[in-house]
Write a protein that holds these residues in place. Structure first.
Motif, short mmCIF file in Angstrom:
data_model
loop_
_atom_site.label_atom_id
_atom_site.label_comp_id
_atom_site.label_asym_id
_atom_site.label_seq_id
_atom_site.Cartn_x
_atom_site.Cartn_y
_atom_site.Cartn_z
N TRP A 196 -1.76 8.87 -8.35
CA TRP A 196 -2.35 7.99 -7.35
C TRP A 196 -2.51 8.64 -5.98
N ASP A 197 -1.53 9.38 -5.53
CA ASP A 197 -1.64 10.00 -4.20
C ASP A 197 -2.76 11.03 -4.18
N ASP A 198 -2.89 11.81 -5.25
CA ASP A 198 -3.96 12.80 -5.33
C ASP A 198 -5.33 12.13 -5.35
N LEU A 199 -5.45 11.05 -6.15
CA LEU A 199 -6.72 10.34 -6.24
C LEU A 199 -7.08 9.70 -4.89
N ALA A 200 -6.10 9.14 -4.21
CA ALA A 200 -6.37 8.54 -2.89
C ALA A 200 -6.91 9.58 -1.92
N GLN A 201 -6.33 10.74 -1.94
CA GLN A 201 -6.76 11.81 -1.03
C GLN A 201 -8.20 12.24 -1.34
N VAL A 202 -8.54 12.36 -2.61
CA VAL A 202 -9.89 12.76 -3.00
C VAL A 202 -10.90 11.65 -2.70
N MET A 203 -10.55 10.42 -3.04
CA MET A 203 -11.46 9.30 -2.81
C MET A 203 -11.69 9.04 -1.32
N ALA A 204 -10.70 9.36 -0.51
CA ALA A 204 -10.84 9.17 0.94
C ALA A 204 -11.97 10.01 1.51
N GLU A 205 -12.39 11.05 0.78
CA GLU A 205 -13.47 11.93 1.23
C GLU A 205 -14.86 11.43 0.83
N GLU A 206 -14.92 10.40 0.01
CA GLU A 206 -16.21 9.86 -0.44
C GLU A 206 -16.95 9.20 0.72
N PRO A 207 -18.27 9.26 0.70
CA PRO A 207 -19.06 8.61 1.76
C PRO A 207 -18.74 7.12 1.86
N GLY A 208 -18.56 6.65 3.07
CA GLY A 208 -18.32 5.24 3.32
C GLY A 208 -16.88 4.80 3.23
N VAL A 209 -15.98 5.64 2.71
CA VAL A 209 -14.59 5.21 2.55
C VAL A 209 -13.88 5.21 3.90
N VAL A 210 -13.45 4.03 4.29
CA VAL A 210 -12.73 3.84 5.55
C VAL A 210 -11.24 4.01 5.31
N LEU A 211 -10.77 3.57 4.13
CA LEU A 211 -9.34 3.60 3.84
C LEU A 211 -9.11 3.78 2.34
N ALA A 212 -8.13 4.59 1.99
CA ALA A 212 -7.67 4.73 0.60
C ALA A 212 -6.15 4.70 0.64
N GLN A 213 -5.56 3.83 -0.18
CA GLN A 213 -4.10 3.64 -0.11
C GLN A 213 -3.58 3.17 -1.46
N ARG A 214 -2.38 3.61 -1.79
CA ARG A 214 -1.73 3.08 -2.99
C ARG A 214 -1.47 1.60 -2.78
N SER A 215 -1.54 0.87 -3.87
CA SER A 215 -1.32 -0.58 -3.80
C SER A 215 0.14 -0.88 -3.48
N ALA A 216 0.41 -2.14 -3.20
CA ALA A 216 1.77 -2.56 -2.82
C ALA A 216 2.80 -2.19 -3.89
N SER A 217 2.43 -2.30 -5.17
CA SER A 217 3.35 -1.98 -6.25
C SER A 217 3.52 -0.48 -6.45
N GLY A 218 2.56 0.30 -5.96
CA GLY A 218 2.57 1.74 -6.16
C GLY A 218 1.86 2.16 -7.43
N ASP A 219 1.51 1.18 -8.29
CA ASP A 219 0.85 1.47 -9.57
C ASP A 219 -0.65 1.20 -9.51
N GLY A 220 -1.26 1.65 -8.45
CA GLY A 220 -2.70 1.47 -8.30
C GLY A 220 -3.15 1.98 -6.95
N LEU A 221 -4.40 1.74 -6.68
CA LEU A 221 -5.02 2.26 -5.48
C LEU A 221 -6.03 1.23 -4.99
N TRP A 222 -6.17 1.13 -3.68
CA TRP A 222 -7.25 0.30 -3.16
C TRP A 222 -8.00 1.07 -2.10
N LEU A 223 -9.30 0.77 -2.03
CA LEU A 223 -10.18 1.41 -1.06
C LEU A 223 -10.87 0.33 -0.25
N LEU A 224 -11.20 0.67 0.98
CA LEU A 224 -12.06 -0.16 1.81
C LEU A 224 -13.29 0.71 2.08
N VAL A 225 -14.44 0.25 1.59
CA VAL A 225 -15.67 1.04 1.64
C VAL A 225 -16.70 0.34 2.52
#
Length: 170
Positions: free
Chosen positions: A82-111
């Protein structure tokens, strides 16, 4: 646009029906101070799709210009770092925020999505979801992105932010 000052709505917990306004930057400060072991349903919740007068979709006053993307481990067919994916997805166009979910077993983005509105939210959210599924080979929780009034539990995990993201024409 400076997304640090993007004003959204939040509730004190899942059961709070009176949305309050908060900037994205202040939301992240609030999240950083959370006890990482706090029960999920008692955490504050964010309504990332806009300003609302209540917790219902038909009470949306103003769209935020963003779509949230929710990627849960339970929907994936392979293990994800998840941490690796968040870092990579944070570089996508339009991504304002990438963060692991509250449980730690997922990821959420704000695009940030160029020109999105209350009227075309579902259609535009579907295009954003399709982009991230195709690009990264993940399964996104579609209803969370499509529902204008969906909430996001506060997460104390590190957030990758780009407050200067350019809205993307998904």
């Amino acid at each position: 646009m400076d997304y640090s000052n993007l004003t959204l709505c939040y509730g004190l917990d899942l059961y709070d029906t009176n949305p309050r306004q908060i900037t994205l930057q202040n939301w992240l400060r609030l999240c950083a101070g959370l006890d990482p072991f706090q029960e999920k349903r008692s955490r504050p919740v964010l309504m990332p799709h806009g300003w609302f007068s209540s917790r219902r979709a038909d009470s949306c006053i103003t769209h935020s210009g963003c779509v949230q993307i929710d990627i849960d481990a339970k929907h994936q067919d392979k293990p994800i770092q998840w941490d690796d994916l968040a870092q990579v997805m944070a570089e996508e166009p339009g991504v304002v925020l990438a963060q692991r979910s509250a449980s730690g077993d997922g990821l959420w983005l704000l695009v940030a999505v160029k020109g999105i509105s209350k009227a075309d939210h579902r259609e535009r959210a579907d295009r954003v979801v399709a982009h991230f599924e195709d690009r990264f080979g993940v399964i996104v929780d579609h209803p969370v992105s499509r529902n204008l009034a969906s909430v996001r539990f506060a997460s104390s995990h590190l957030a990758h932010v780009n407050f200067g993201a350019e809205p993307w024409p998904y």
